[in-house]
Design a protein around this motif. Sequence first.
Motif, mmCIF file in Angstrom:
data_model
loop_
_atom_site.group_PDB
_atom_site.id
_atom_site.type_symbol
_atom_site.label_atom_id
_atom_site.label_comp_id
_atom_site.label_asym_id
_atom_site.label_seq_id
_atom_site.Cartn_x
_atom_site.Cartn_y
_atom_site.Cartn_z
ATOM 1 N N ASN A 58 52.843 50.343 52.020
ATOM 2 C CA ASN A 58 52.297 51.668 51.729
ATOM 3 C C ASN A 58 51.184 51.542 50.694
ATOM 4 N N PHE A 59 49.975 51.833 51.127
ATOM 5 C CA PHE A 59 48.846 51.762 50.201
ATOM 6 C C PHE A 59 48.323 53.146 49.839
ATOM 7 N N SER A 60 48.904 54.193 50.409
ATOM 8 C CA SER A 60 48.453 55.539 50.058
ATOM 9 C C SER A 60 48.923 55.929 48.658
ATOM 10 N N ASN A 61 50.008 55.345 48.205
ATOM 11 C CA ASN A 61 50.508 55.585 46.864
ATOM 12 C C ASN A 61 50.114 54.387 45.988
ATOM 13 N N PRO A 62 49.221 54.564 45.008
ATOM 14 C CA PRO A 62 48.768 53.447 44.187
ATOM 15 C C PRO A 62 49.883 52.815 43.354
ATOM 16 N N ASN A 63 51.008 53.504 43.196
ATOM 17 C CA ASN A 63 52.124 52.964 42.427
ATOM 18 C C ASN A 63 53.218 52.369 43.313
ATOM 19 N N ALA A 64 52.986 52.348 44.624
ATOM 20 C CA ALA A 64 53.978 51.741 45.514
ATOM 21 C C ALA A 64 54.170 50.287 45.101
ATOM 22 N N ASN A 65 55.412 49.855 45.065
ATOM 23 C CA ASN A 65 55.746 48.548 44.516
ATOM 24 C C ASN A 65 56.358 47.642 45.587
ATOM 25 N N PRO A 66 55.602 46.647 46.068
ATOM 26 C CA PRO A 66 56.135 45.774 47.109
ATOM 27 C C PRO A 66 57.364 44.979 46.674
ATOM 28 N N CYS A 67 57.512 44.753 45.385
ATOM 29 C CA CYS A 67 58.644 43.960 44.893
ATOM 30 C C CYS A 67 59.935 44.772 44.875
ATOM 31 N N ASP A 68 59.875 45.958 44.352
ATOM 32 C CA ASP A 68 61.079 46.781 44.204
ATOM 33 C C ASP A 68 61.373 47.661 45.411
ATOM 34 N N GLU A 69 60.378 47.893 46.256
ATOM 35 C CA GLU A 69 60.567 48.802 47.380
ATOM 36 C C GLU A 69 60.815 48.078 48.698
ATOM 37 N N GLY A 70 60.970 46.768 48.649
ATOM 38 C CA GLY A 70 61.355 46.015 49.822
ATOM 39 C C GLY A 70 60.346 45.997 50.947
ATOM 40 N N TRP A 71 59.085 45.764 50.636
ATOM 41 C CA TRP A 71 58.089 45.656 51.693
ATOM 42 C C TRP A 71 58.467 44.496 52.599
ATOM 43 N N TYR A 72 58.421 44.713 53.895
ATOM 44 C CA TYR A 72 58.822 43.697 54.854
ATOM 45 C C TYR A 72 58.039 42.400 54.634
ATOM 46 N N GLY A 73 58.755 41.300 54.491
ATOM 47 C CA GLY A 73 58.156 39.979 54.394
ATOM 48 C C GLY A 73 57.635 39.584 53.033
#
Length: 168
Positions: A58-73
């Motif tokens: 998710n890049f629409s939210n500048p605070n989206a966190n790939p580490c804590d939000e479980g981005w696939y892969g």
Amino acid sequence: NIPSPSSLSGPSKDVSSSTALVVTSNYINNIPPLERQALQDLYNSTDGPNWYHVFGWNFSNPNANPCDEGWYGVICSADYHVKYLYLGYNSLRGTIPQSIYQLSYLQQLVLDGNQIIGFIPSSIGYLSSLQWLTLYSNNLRGTIPVTIGQLSSLRDLSLSINQLTGTI
């Protein structure tokens, strides 16, 4: 009995010479902006919205966190750096961006079994922590970048089933 505020105050203290915490980054508890940009570049250059597994990206939210939000892969270190990127057999279509080198803590890059085209960017040689580079079974072409030979931590290199030439 509730004590009065004046009875709670102790001796005054001069804090003008005390050590203060200085925050030098704006990405506390998130990945650094350059790493985030590299992920976004990869997403954009490989038709991210049409990946087979796209959960969390998710890049629409500048605070989206790939580490804590479980981005696939995406797997991160405890100090919020991307360490592993596992996107094999995930319908990536397009090119690997030059900005991939901004994932400077990356130890494993697994992009096999996709439809990645074009050249392997020479900037991949700046990933000094890279231990695994798995790009087999794509549509990569051209000469293998000599910079891959500079990856002193590299233990596993898989480039077969592409149209690559050259030596390492």
